[in-house]
Scaffold this motif. Structure first.
Motif, PDB file in Angstrom:
ATOM      1  N   ILE A   1       0.815  -1.227   0.000  1.00 42.69           N
ATOM      2  CA  ILE A   1       0.000   0.000   0.000  1.00 42.69           C
ATOM      3  C   ILE A   1       0.847   1.274   0.000  1.00 42.69           C
ATOM      4  O   ILE A   1       0.622   2.158  -0.846  1.00 42.69           O
ATOM      5  N   PRO A   2       1.820   1.446   0.920  1.00 38.05           N
ATOM      6  CA  PRO A   2       2.570   2.714   0.905  1.00 38.05           C
ATOM      7  C   PRO A   2       3.381   2.924  -0.367  1.00 38.05           C
ATOM      8  O   PRO A   2       3.594   4.074  -0.780  1.00 38.05           O
ATOM      9  N   LEU A   3       3.807   1.850  -1.015  1.00 38.47           N
ATOM     10  CA  LEU A   3       4.555   1.980  -2.267  1.00 38.47           C
ATOM     11  C   LEU A   3       3.657   2.522  -3.375  1.00 38.47           C
ATOM     12  O   LEU A   3       4.109   3.319  -4.216  1.00 38.47           O
ATOM     13  N   LEU A   4       2.409   2.114  -3.378  1.00 40.19           N
ATOM     14  CA  LEU A   4       1.454   2.626  -4.369  1.00 40.19           C
ATOM     15  C   LEU A   4       1.034   4.050  -4.045  1.00 40.19           C
ATOM     16  O   LEU A   4       0.930   4.904  -4.937  1.00 40.19           O
ATOM     17  N   GLN A   5       0.798   4.303  -2.773  1.00 37.83           N
ATOM     18  CA  GLN A   5       0.393   5.661  -2.372  1.00 37.83           C
ATOM     19  C   GLN A   5       1.491   6.679  -2.669  1.00 37.83           C
ATOM     20  O   GLN A   5       1.202   7.824  -3.021  1.00 37.83           O
ATOM     21  N   ALA A   6       2.744   6.253  -2.542  1.00 41.01           N
ATOM     22  CA  ALA A   6       3.864   7.156  -2.814  1.00 41.01           C
ATOM     23  C   ALA A   6       3.896   7.603  -4.268  1.00 41.01           C
ATOM     24  O   ALA A   6       4.478   8.634  -4.596  1.00 41.01           O
ATOM     25  N   LYS A   7       3.246   6.832  -5.145  1.00 41.11           N
ATOM     26  CA  LYS A   7       3.158   7.185  -6.557  1.00 41.11           C
ATOM     27  C   LYS A   7       1.864   7.919  -6.890  1.00 41.11           C
ATOM     28  O   LYS A   7       1.537   8.131  -8.057  1.00 41.11           O
ATOM     29  N   GLY A   8       1.118   8.288  -5.863  1.00 38.21           N
ATOM     30  CA  GLY A   8      -0.092   9.091  -6.073  1.00 38.21           C
ATOM     31  C   GLY A   8      -1.354   8.307  -6.333  1.00 38.21           C
ATOM     32  O   GLY A   8      -2.379   8.898  -6.698  1.00 38.21           O
ATOM     33  N   LEU A   9      -1.330   6.988  -6.136  1.00 39.06           N
ATOM     34  CA  LEU A   9      -2.523   6.190  -6.376  1.00 39.06           C
ATOM     35  C   LEU A   9      -3.458   6.226  -5.166  1.00 39.06           C
ATOM     36  O   LEU A   9      -3.009   6.298  -4.015  1.00 39.06           O
TER      37      LEU A   9
END
Length: 258
Positions: A55-63
């Motif tokens: 989750i944090p890896l995706l959120q870091a890309k703005g998702l």
């Protein structure tokens, strides 16, 4: 326009058409614009926390990321949970599933908001297919021997099967932590059949776990090939979303068009 110009234009069109046809045959046509919504669907013997490293890896890309909490009491109940989550998304959405969650997104993925499907060591039955019968075409995965049923019809993996066969490439202390939050599975799920195979109509991606002791890796390869998914292979146990979270997030980002 000169004769040479016509020839060059024709060649360019043919090249573009060939590339488009090849992408379509691979089931991985890139979205016309990046997808900003990602819905994550966990499998059996787990809950939404199994996505906590991705989750944090995706959120870091703005998702915009949402992890569904499936009740794992029946396929219908889990599909309903995913559909409720899809209804809350604003715009095209990528559905991502681990393990049994692949059945859920294959069924729920016909929703018009779903732009693509990502399977992480996941089940991907065809519509009406008997999944247990499909698994019997391949050597049995060791984890199945550790499934224990209670008198009221709910199953869990034994501690040994969970730590060694389900999450075998995690540190033991970490595997024990996920064992502690293991969610029981309703027996109805073992007899459920999907009525839809959304991967037949939606672009699909698949991450095979080559060291999987819960779903036979050759069965995973068969399902990925059948759906013409864009496929990666991870040297991982069944829980690649935890042991290889960066690679799993990378595949999801690729599918989203980021």
């Amino acid at each position: 326009m000169t004769l040479n110009s016509f020839a060059l234009a024709g060649f360019a069109c043919a090249t573009l058409l060939s590339a488009a046809m090849a992408s379509a045959q691979n089931g991985a046509v890139a979205p016309s614009a990046p997808i900003k919504n990602v819905v994550l669907v966990h499998g059996l013997f787990a809950d939404g926390s199994s996505w906590q490293k991705v989750i944090p890896l995706l959120q870091a890309k703005g998702l915009h990321v949402t992890a569904v909490q499936n009740p794992t009491t029946s396929l219908d109940a889990d599909v309903d949970a995913v559909r409720r989550t899809l209804a809350q998304q604003d715009g095209p959405t990528l559905l991502v599933a681990h393990s049994y969650g692949g059945m859920v997104i294959s069924q729920a993925g016909d929703d018009p908001t779903v732009a693509g499907l990502v399977y992480i060591a996941a089940r991907a039955p065809d519509a009406g297919e008997d999944y247990p019968a499909l698994t019997r075409k391949f050597p049995a995965a060791p984890a199945s021997a550790g499934l224990q049923w209670s008198a009221d019809g709910y199953g869990k993996l034994s501690e040994q099967a969970f730590v060694q066969d389900f999450a075998g490439d995690l540190p033991v202390v970490e595997a024990e932590t996920y064992y502690a939050v293991q969610q029981p599975v309703g027996k109805a799920i073992t007899m459920a059949k999907t009525t839809v195979a959304a991967w037949r109509d939606k672009p699909s991606w698949y991450a095979v776990s080559s060291e999987d002791r819960t779903i036979n890796p050759d069965l995973q390869r068969f399902m990925a090939n059948r759906m013409h998914a864009r496929t990666i292979v991870l040297k991982s146990s069944h829980v690649s979303l935890l042991s290889h979270s960066a690679e799993v997030a990378g595949l999801i980002l690729q599918a989203s068009g980021e």
